[in-house]
Design a protein around this motif. Structure first.
Motif, PDB file in Angstrom:
ATOM      1  N   ARG A  71       0.838  -1.212   0.000  1.00 22.09           N
ATOM      2  CA  ARG A  71       0.000   0.000   0.000  1.00 22.09           C
ATOM      3  C   ARG A  71       0.870   1.257   0.000  1.00 22.09           C
ATOM      4  O   ARG A  71       0.624   2.200  -0.738  1.00 22.09           O
ATOM      5  N   ASN A  72       1.914   1.240   0.843  1.00 23.90           N
ATOM      6  CA  ASN A  72       2.780   2.425   0.953  1.00 23.90           C
ATOM      7  C   ASN A  72       3.546   2.683  -0.349  1.00 23.90           C
ATOM      8  O   ASN A  72       3.719   3.831  -0.766  1.00 23.90           O
ATOM      9  N   ILE A  73       4.022   1.614  -0.964  1.00 23.08           N
ATOM     10  CA  ILE A  73       4.747   1.767  -2.230  1.00 23.08           C
ATOM     11  C   ILE A  73       3.820   2.393  -3.272  1.00 23.08           C
ATOM     12  O   ILE A  73       4.161   3.368  -3.942  1.00 23.08           O
ATOM     13  N   LYS A  74       2.605   1.852  -3.364  1.00 23.30           N
ATOM     14  CA  LYS A  74       1.666   2.374  -4.367  1.00 23.30           C
ATOM     15  C   LYS A  74       1.308   3.826  -4.087  1.00 23.30           C
ATOM     16  O   LYS A  74       1.175   4.623  -5.015  1.00 23.30           O
ATOM     17  N   GLU A  75       1.160   4.150  -2.819  1.00 28.20           N
ATOM     18  CA  GLU A  75       0.835   5.526  -2.425  1.00 28.20           C
ATOM     19  C   GLU A  75       1.945   6.486  -2.882  1.00 28.20           C
ATOM     20  O   GLU A  75       1.692   7.535  -3.462  1.00 28.20           O
ATOM     21  N   GLN A  76       3.203   6.086  -2.648  1.00 26.88           N
ATOM     22  CA  GLN A  76       4.319   6.949  -3.023  1.00 26.88           C
ATOM     23  C   GLN A  76       4.480   7.034  -4.548  1.00 26.88           C
ATOM     24  O   GLN A  76       5.017   8.009  -5.065  1.00 26.88           O
ATOM     25  N   LEU A  77       4.022   5.986  -5.238  1.00 30.54           N
ATOM     26  CA  LEU A  77       4.207   5.972  -6.690  1.00 30.54           C
ATOM     27  C   LEU A  77       2.960   6.437  -7.455  1.00 30.54           C
ATOM     28  O   LEU A  77       2.875   6.290  -8.674  1.00 30.54           O
ATOM     29  N   LYS A  78       2.007   6.991  -6.718  1.00 35.35           N
ATOM     30  CA  LYS A  78       0.773   7.500  -7.342  1.00 35.35           C
ATOM     31  C   LYS A  78       1.020   8.458  -8.504  1.00 35.35           C
ATOM     32  O   LYS A  78       0.268   8.457  -9.476  1.00 35.35           O
TER      33      LYS A  78
END
Ligand code: ATP
Ligand code: MG
Length: 399
Positions: free
Chosen positions: A32-39
């Motif tokens: 989730r955190n990776i996807k959030e940062q890569l939005k």
């Protein structure tokens, strides 16, 4: 230059000792955190397996994405990868292409069969690739300390080839440890304390005490800028600003100057923890370092902490200022922290603060203050800001 382009990023999860349900939570939060940062990179697609996250770039910039991934806690390492068919010659030729862009003199091939049905054992793969590189380039093999560790991973769908491992930020994914309220000043220490807390997996909120008009708008902006520097680690950070002027003026009216800091700190803690409770935080964190200033002697800390109702976490307790500054430089908060705008404490600093407050004297002064009312009013007037990384502006020029 090689004609090959990296099309994937392979992410390896950290702290492999975690097992079972914990591990599942850990991994889910990390992703989730990776996807959030890569939005900001909408073309990316993701595929997660038990121990890896495969990111398909679909034309997005691998360098920019690497820079983001380097700050995600819980990620142990990652590599840019090329995906090819599971054929020894194809694999060797691909490595040969990719090595054109690398610097160094020595290499080692590290093949691993995640799919054990693949007909060649890792040793055969290693040798096949190494032979091609030795025959056609000046690179030499060094198994102990190679300049370049070439990774070949055989998966059931394909072979992934990676030229090196990029270390991740370590720690635990932000969000797996519950919420903590950070006392955020405009100084050097507290943003670093926040960074270290996030590294252990807590979700951070921040509370800041401001004393307008004695403190300026610029001082408040500075605090928001500091919070923004923490968004590479946690995409959104709430900053709660407490109006603190009335309390400080009241302290100065009713108490001896040498006790002002002790009393002020006790108020900050009362307000901080009551508000933290409202925000469902499990603890308070601050940037205190043992002995750094008068309010941070063990005697002072004890007398300030006697009113605490929740754990107070002090990640910098044993750090020297030099060590803290090194970290502040690393997370890029230092230059903001040293800007001259006064925050509430620097303005009210008495010339001779006590380093050994006497509990009887504290009680004597506090009897003269309407603590409950002052605390309630301050909390009522808290203003909350939501800080995010600067939005990446979309290029709409094609419209
Ligand atoms: P410095 O780098 O100057 O030491 P500091 O932020 O550590 O800055 P201190 O006076 O040492 O300042 O304060 C100790 C801790 O108390 C801070 O690390 C911070 O957690 C908290 N604190 C101090 N002032 C404020 C404030 N205005 N708002 C919120 N928290 C504060
Ligand atoms: Mg300090």
């Amino acid at each position: 230059m090689s004609i090959m382009h990296y099309e994937y990023i392979v992410c390896r999860y950290g702290e492999l000792s975690t097992k079972g349900k914990n591990r599942r939570n850990f991994t889910a939060q990390l992703i989730r955190n990776i996807k959030e940062q890569l939005k900001p990179y909408p073309e990316l697609t993701y595929q997660a397996t038990y121990d890896r996250l495969y990111i398909t770039l679909n034309g997005e910039d691998p360098e920019a994405i690497s820079d983001k991934l380097k700050n995600v806690f819980g990620l142990s390492s990652f590599s840019l990868a090329v995906k090819v068919e599971r054929d020894l010659d194809v694999i060797a030729n691909t490595v040969y292409e990719l090595i054109q862009d690398e610097e160094g003199e020595t290499f080692k091939v590290l093949a691993r069969r995640h799919d054990k049905t693949f007909e060649h054992i890792s040793d055969v793969i290693n040798r096949h690739v190494a032979t091609k590189i030795l025959q056609e380039t000046d690179w030499k093999v060094n198994v102990k300390q190679p300049d370049l560790g070439i990774i070949v991973e055989i998966r059931s769908d394909a072979a992934y080839i990676m030229m090196k491992k990029i270390p991740g930020a370590g720690g635990y994914p932000v969000g797996i440890q519950g919420r903590v309220m950070l006392m955020l000043s405009g100084g050097i220490d507290s943003p670093v304390a926040g960074y270290l807390m996030m590294k252990r997996g807590v979700t951070l909120e921040a509370i800041h005490f401001a004393s307008p008009p004695y403190t300026s708008d610029q001082a408040q902006k500075k605090v928001m800028d500091l919070a923004r520097k923490l968004t590479p680690f946690q995409a959104t950070i709430r900053v709660h600003v407490v109006p603190f002027t009335d309390i400080q003026l009241e302290i100065y009216k009713k108490a001896s100057e040498s006790y002002a800091i002790t009393l002020m700190r006790r108020f900050m803690l009362r307000i901080g923890q009551e508000f933290a409770e409202q925000r469902h935080c499990l603890a308070i964190a601050n940037g205190e370092s043992l002995g750094q200033v008068a309010s941070q002697t063990l005697h002072s800390m004890k007398e300030i902490t006697t009113i605490s109702t929740m754990p107070i976490l002090r990640p910098l307790l044993t750090y020297d200022k030099i060590e803290i500054i090194d970290l502040a430089r690393k997370i890029d908060t230092y230059d903001i922290s040293i800007l001259p705008f006064e925050d509430c404490c620097t303005i009210f600093t008495p010339t001779k603060p006590t380093t050994k407050p006497n509990p009887k004297k504290i009680a004597f002064y506090e009897d003269k203050l309407d603590i409950d009312d002052l605390v309630a009013k301050a909390i009522e007037n808290i203003e909350t800001f939501e800080i995010r990384a600067e939005e990446v502006k979309e290029d709409l020029s094609f419209l």
